[in-house]
Design a protein around this motif. Structure first.
Motif, PDB file in Angstrom:
ATOM      1  N   LEU A   6       0.828  -1.206   0.000  1.00  0.00           N
ATOM      2  CA  LEU A   6       0.000   0.000   0.000  1.00  0.00           C
ATOM      3  C   LEU A   6       0.862   1.256   0.000  1.00  0.00           C
ATOM      4  CD1 LEU A   6      -2.804   1.258   0.119  1.00  0.00           C
ATOM      5  CD2 LEU A   6      -2.743   1.030   2.610  1.00  0.00           C
ATOM      6  N   LYS A   7       1.919   1.251   0.795  1.00  0.00           N
ATOM      7  CA  LYS A   7       2.818   2.406   0.838  1.00  0.00           C
ATOM      8  C   LYS A   7       3.517   2.597  -0.506  1.00  0.00           C
ATOM      9  CE  LYS A   7       5.268   2.980   4.646  1.00  0.00           C
ATOM     10  NZ  LYS A   7       6.126   2.668   5.816  1.00  0.00           N
ATOM     11  N   SER A   8       3.805   1.495  -1.191  1.00  0.00           N
ATOM     12  CA  SER A   8       4.407   1.600  -2.522  1.00  0.00           C
ATOM     13  C   SER A   8       3.425   2.227  -3.504  1.00  0.00           C
ATOM     14  CB  SER A   8       4.841   0.218  -3.017  1.00  0.00           C
ATOM     15  OG  SER A   8       5.853  -0.322  -2.189  1.00  0.00           O
ATOM     16  N   ARG A   9       2.155   1.840  -3.396  1.00  0.00           N
ATOM     17  CA  ARG A   9       1.129   2.436  -4.256  1.00  0.00           C
ATOM     18  C   ARG A   9       0.984   3.926  -3.976  1.00  0.00           C
ATOM     19  NH1 ARG A   9      -4.355  -0.538  -3.612  1.00  0.00           N
ATOM     20  NH2 ARG A   9      -4.948   1.162  -5.033  1.00  0.00           N
ATOM     21  N   GLU A  11       3.333   5.932  -2.826  1.00  0.00           N
ATOM     22  CA  GLU A  11       4.514   6.622  -3.343  1.00  0.00           C
ATOM     23  C   GLU A  11       4.455   6.797  -4.856  1.00  0.00           C
ATOM     24  OE1 GLU A  11       6.978   8.154  -1.772  1.00  0.00           O
ATOM     25  OE2 GLU A  11       5.858   7.749   0.070  1.00  0.00           O
ATOM     26  N   SER A  12       3.849   5.825  -5.537  1.00  0.00           N
ATOM     27  CA  SER A  12       3.785   5.885  -7.002  1.00  0.00           C
ATOM     28  C   SER A  12       2.517   6.575  -7.508  1.00  0.00           C
ATOM     29  CB  SER A  12       3.856   4.469  -7.586  1.00  0.00           C
ATOM     30  OG  SER A  12       2.772   3.673  -7.122  1.00  0.00           O
ATOM     31  N   SER A  13       1.663   7.011  -6.598  1.00  0.00           N
ATOM     32  CA  SER A  13       0.416   7.662  -7.004  1.00  0.00           C
ATOM     33  C   SER A  13       0.690   9.056  -7.560  1.00  0.00           C
ATOM     34  CB  SER A  13      -0.546   7.758  -5.816  1.00  0.00           C
ATOM     35  OG  SER A  13      -0.004   8.576  -4.786  1.00  0.00           O
ATOM     36  N   VAL A  14      -0.266   9.559  -8.322  1.00  0.00           N
ATOM     37  CA  VAL A  14      -0.115  10.882  -8.927  1.00  0.00           C
ATOM     38  C   VAL A  14      -0.233  11.960  -7.860  1.00  0.00           C
ATOM     39  CG1 VAL A  14      -1.043  10.095 -11.121  1.00  0.00           C
ATOM     40  CG2 VAL A  14      -2.593  11.039  -9.404  1.00  0.00           C
ATOM     41  N   ASN A  15       0.368  13.103  -8.135  1.00  0.00           N
ATOM     42  CA  ASN A  15       0.227  14.239  -7.230  1.00  0.00           C
ATOM     43  C   ASN A  15      -1.199  14.780  -7.311  1.00  0.00           C
ATOM     44  OD1 ASN A  15       2.943  14.202  -6.382  1.00  0.00           O
ATOM     45  ND2 ASN A  15       3.566  15.370  -8.191  1.00  0.00           N
ATOM     46  N   LEU A  16      -1.732  15.158  -6.175  1.00  0.00           N
ATOM     47  CA  LEU A  16      -3.120  15.603  -6.118  1.00  0.00           C
ATOM     48  C   LEU A  16      -3.280  17.007  -6.680  1.00  0.00           C
ATOM     49  CD1 LEU A  16      -4.047  14.297  -2.548  1.00  0.00           C
ATOM     50  CD2 LEU A  16      -4.587  13.250  -4.746  1.00  0.00           C
ATOM     51  N   ASP A  17      -4.434  17.241  -7.284  1.00  0.00           N
ATOM     52  CA  ASP A  17      -4.757  18.539  -7.868  1.00  0.00           C
ATOM     53  C   ASP A  17      -5.733  19.267  -6.948  1.00  0.00           C
ATOM     54  OD1 ASP A  17      -5.158  20.689  -9.642  1.00  0.00           O
ATOM     55  OD2 ASP A  17      -6.847  19.661 -10.587  1.00  0.00           O
ATOM     56  N   PHE A  18      -5.296  20.371  -6.382  1.00  0.00           N
ATOM     57  CA  PHE A  18      -6.121  21.127  -5.435  1.00  0.00           C
ATOM     58  C   PHE A  18      -7.440  21.549  -6.076  1.00  0.00           C
ATOM     59  CE2 PHE A  18      -7.731  24.923  -3.471  1.00  0.00           C
ATOM     60  CZ  PHE A  18      -7.489  24.775  -2.120  1.00  0.00           C
ATOM     61  N   GLY A  19      -7.364  22.180  -7.235  1.00  0.00           N
ATOM     62  CA  GLY A  19      -8.568  22.690  -7.885  1.00  0.00           C
ATOM     63  C   GLY A  19      -9.537  21.590  -8.265  1.00  0.00           C
ATOM     64  N   LYS A 233      -9.531   8.678  -2.972  1.00  0.00           N
ATOM     65  CA  LYS A 233      -9.990   8.166  -4.265  1.00  0.00           C
ATOM     66  C   LYS A 233      -8.997   8.483  -5.376  1.00  0.00           C
ATOM     67  CE  LYS A 233     -13.636   8.749  -7.726  1.00  0.00           C
ATOM     68  NZ  LYS A 233     -14.868   9.491  -8.104  1.00  0.00           N
ATOM     69  N   ASN A 234      -8.517   9.706  -5.430  1.00  0.00           N
ATOM     70  CA  ASN A 234      -7.621  10.115  -6.511  1.00  0.00           C
ATOM     71  C   ASN A 234      -6.210   9.566  -6.348  1.00  0.00           C
ATOM     72  OD1 ASN A 234      -9.852  11.516  -7.331  1.00  0.00           O
ATOM     73  ND2 ASN A 234      -9.009  13.549  -6.989  1.00  0.00           N
ATOM     74  N   SER A 235      -5.863   9.171  -5.127  1.00  0.00           N
ATOM     75  CA  SER A 235      -4.529   8.619  -4.889  1.00  0.00           C
ATOM     76  C   SER A 235      -4.494   7.105  -5.065  1.00  0.00           C
ATOM     77  CB  SER A 235      -4.048   8.972  -3.475  1.00  0.00           C
ATOM     78  OG  SER A 235      -3.908  10.364  -3.312  1.00  0.00           O
ATOM     79  N   LEU A 236      -5.510   6.419  -4.541  1.00  0.00           N
ATOM     80  CA  LEU A 236      -5.488   4.957  -4.512  1.00  0.00           C
ATOM     81  C   LEU A 236      -6.631   4.313  -5.285  1.00  0.00           C
ATOM     82  CD1 LEU A 236      -4.565   4.525  -0.737  1.00  0.00           C
ATOM     83  CD2 LEU A 236      -3.062   4.179  -2.697  1.00  0.00           C
ATOM     84  N   GLY A 237      -7.734   5.030  -5.426  1.00  0.00           N
ATOM     85  CA  GLY A 237      -8.870   4.449  -6.124  1.00  0.00           C
ATOM     86  C   GLY A 237      -9.562   3.384  -5.298  1.00  0.00           C
ATOM     87  N   PHE A 238     -10.560   2.742  -5.903  1.00  0.00           N
ATOM     88  CA  PHE A 238     -11.353   1.750  -5.180  1.00  0.00           C
ATOM     89  C   PHE A 238     -11.353   0.369  -5.815  1.00  0.00           C
ATOM     90  CE2 PHE A 238     -13.499   5.810  -4.128  1.00  0.00           C
ATOM     91  CZ  PHE A 238     -13.278   5.787  -2.767  1.00  0.00           C
ATOM     92  N   ASP A 239     -10.968   0.262  -7.068  1.00  0.00           N
ATOM     93  CA  ASP A 239     -11.084  -1.019  -7.761  1.00  0.00           C
ATOM     94  C   ASP A 239     -10.372  -2.141  -7.021  1.00  0.00           C
ATOM     95  OD1 ASP A 239     -12.534   0.219  -9.686  1.00  0.00           O
ATOM     96  OD2 ASP A 239     -10.868   0.491 -11.081  1.00  0.00           O
ATOM     97  N   ALA A 240      -9.190  -1.857  -6.529  1.00  0.00           N
ATOM     98  CA  ALA A 240      -8.421  -2.894  -5.840  1.00  0.00           C
ATOM     99  C   ALA A 240      -8.859  -3.077  -4.405  1.00  0.00           C
ATOM    100  CB  ALA A 240      -6.928  -2.551  -5.872  1.00  0.00           C
ATOM    101  N   ASP A 241      -9.730  -2.173  -3.922  1.00  0.00           N
ATOM    102  CA  ASP A 241     -10.110  -2.215  -2.515  1.00  0.00           C
ATOM    103  C   ASP A 241     -11.482  -2.832  -2.277  1.00  0.00           C
ATOM    104  OD1 ASP A 241      -7.773  -0.968  -1.901  1.00  0.00           O
ATOM    105  OD2 ASP A 241      -8.628   1.047  -1.891  1.00  0.00           O
ATOM    106  N   GLU A 242     -12.226  -3.132  -3.356  1.00  0.00           N
ATOM    107  CA  GLU A 242     -13.565  -3.666  -3.165  1.00  0.00           C
ATOM    108  C   GLU A 242     -13.531  -4.944  -2.332  1.00  0.00           C
ATOM    109  OE1 GLU A 242     -16.160  -2.114  -4.023  1.00  0.00           O
ATOM    110  OE2 GLU A 242     -15.353  -0.589  -5.347  1.00  0.00           O
TER     111      GLU A 242
END
Length: 251
Positions: A6-9, A11-19, A233-242
């Motif tokens: 999870l920590k690897s995911r 670290e490799s996640s996209v940077n969040l967009d404030f707007g 949601k934007n960092s990790l998503g839900f598909d793998a967490d269902e």
């Protein structure tokens, strides 16, 4: 180990967009403001007894001895009461908040993804979930006090990862409380400035409800919490967490 993956995911996640998150939060708030109001009212009802425990002795003492609080120094018994009770009060608030907020984020997901599901506000305040909420409350309380020791600056830092506890509690029920803390710090540290900015701006806007004779605050308060749903949601998503959503086990 799943926490390492999870920590690897993270670290490799996209940077969040404030707007982007801010705009998404506004749109989702339109769908969940009723559930947010219910969550806020339940939270106030659950926390109110702890406030009464503090204020009833104060009112009783002031009624019996009006001069007891007139001096610069508070009565000894009151100082002892605050020292003993404040950690308990904070722990109770953290535990209740973790459980109710996790339930709210689960509802946010249902509304956001247009899924069918029950608005179970007490889902994380019973059975094994309650135990995990309590342990997370212990972590949050301890981290808050440690932050206070750092001249208050530490509180500003830990508020970001601590605010993520309920999100991981809601969507990663396979994690232990300690693993949730590690994951929250990993995600919080990676996007600290963006998350802090979202909490600050959305929290300010949420408190604008006081303009409507304070009643409006009941309707807008939860807007300040919604961005954290999109942070996850934007960092990790839900598909793998269902697969990680587990049935509630009664204690």
């Amino acid at each position: 180990m799943k926490i390492d993956q999870l920590k690897s995911r993270i670290e490799s996640s996209v940077n969040l967009d404030f707007g982007g998150i801010f705009s998404e939060s506004i749109e989702l708030f339109k769908k969940v403001w009723v559930q947010g109001l219910v969550t806020f009212l339940i939270m106030m009802a659950c926390i109110m007894p702890f406030y009464l425990i503090i204020y009833i002795p104060m009112f009783a003492a002031g009624f019996n001895d009006p001069q007891s609080f007139e001096s610069d120094q508070p009565p000894v018994w009151f100082a002892v009461l605050m020292i003993v009770f404040m950690p308990i009060f904070l722990l109770a608030v953290m535990t209740i908040s973790n459980g109710l907020m996790a339930a709210f984020y689960r509802i946010c997901k249902l509304k956001d993804k247009e899924e069918m599901g029950k608005d179970d506000y007490f889902r994380f305040l019973k059975g094994e979930n309650l135990k995990k909420s309590f342990v997370l409350g212990l972590y949050a309380t301890g981290l808050t006090f440690l932050g206070m020791l750092a001249c208050g600056i530490g509180v500003i830092y830990v508020m970001v990862p601590v605010s993520l506890f309920p999100v991981f509690l809601a969507f990663r029920q396979d994690l232990t409380a300690a693993e949730i803390v590690k994951a929250s710090f990993a995600l919080g540290n990676k996007n600290w400035l963006v998350i802090f900015g979202l909490l600050l701006v959305c929290g300010f806007l949420a408190n604008l409800g006081v303009i409507a004779c304070y009643i409006g605050l009941f309707f807008t308060a939860m807007f300040g919490k919604i961005p954290l749903y999109f942070v996850y949601k934007n960092s990790l998503g839900f598909d793998a967490d269902e697969q990680h959503e587990q049935p509630i086990l009664e204690a």
